[in-house]
Write a protein that holds these residues in place. Structure first.
Motif: not given
Length: 161
Positions: A49-59, A80-88, A123-129
């Motif tokens: 049916s066509g080509l699918f594109r996905m941006n894959q971002f990792s933590t 916290n609050p955050f707008n671009s990324q946060t650290v857990i 450990y530190r985990l970084v989440w970008d929303g």
């Protein structure tokens, strides 16, 4: 990355566990899968049916300390609050499978931050929303949960886009 009935999946532990990458492809046969040569975050899936594109971002997961830790711990994210990324920050008391997920207010899982074996330490985990599908989540309140052996902890965070 690989394909299987029901979509495109990725593994970060040499194929022991697989996580879905692309939703909405469950009805398609996927004979072609490619990673963009200019950006490893972009994956293409070719279907009849066509080509699918996905941006894959990792933590990002960073080991902060090898110090021995007496008990598992889940800290409040910062900022916290955050707008671009946060650290857990998490403390791992003994080697084992560690799983940390993000949920929306309705309890729907939107992101798996980590699901793998970790040695003891801090450990530190970084989440970008972003959700697992790569889409930016809307502003709002989210919950994150850490599961490590018999330990389960959760906290609340606020994302402002």
């Amino acid at each position: 990355a690989g394909t299987w009935i029901g979509g495109v999946y990725k593994s970060t532990d040499s194929g022991e566990q697989w996580q879905p990458l692309m939703s909405g492809l469950s009805d398609y046969y996927i004979p072609a899968l490619a990673v963009d040569p200019f950006s490893a975050n972009i994956i293409y899936a070719g279907t009849a049916s066509g080509l699918f594109r996905m941006n894959q971002f990792s933590t990002r997961v960073q080991k902060k300390s090898n110090k021995s830790v007496e008990k598992f711990r889940l800290d409040q994210n910062f900022p916290n609050p955050f707008n671009s990324q946060t650290v857990i920050e998490i403390a791992v008391a003994k080697e084992g499978n560690i799983r940390c997920e993000v949920f929306d207010l309705l309890g729907k899982q939107i992101k798996i931050l980590i699901d793998k074996e970790l040695s003891p330490g801090v450990y530190r985990l970084v989440w970008d929303g972003r959700a697992d599908n790569g889409n930016l989540m809307p502003s709002g309140t989210y919950f994150y949960r850490l599961q490590a052996g018999s330990y389960v902890g959760s906290k609340r965070m606020i994302y402002i886009r």
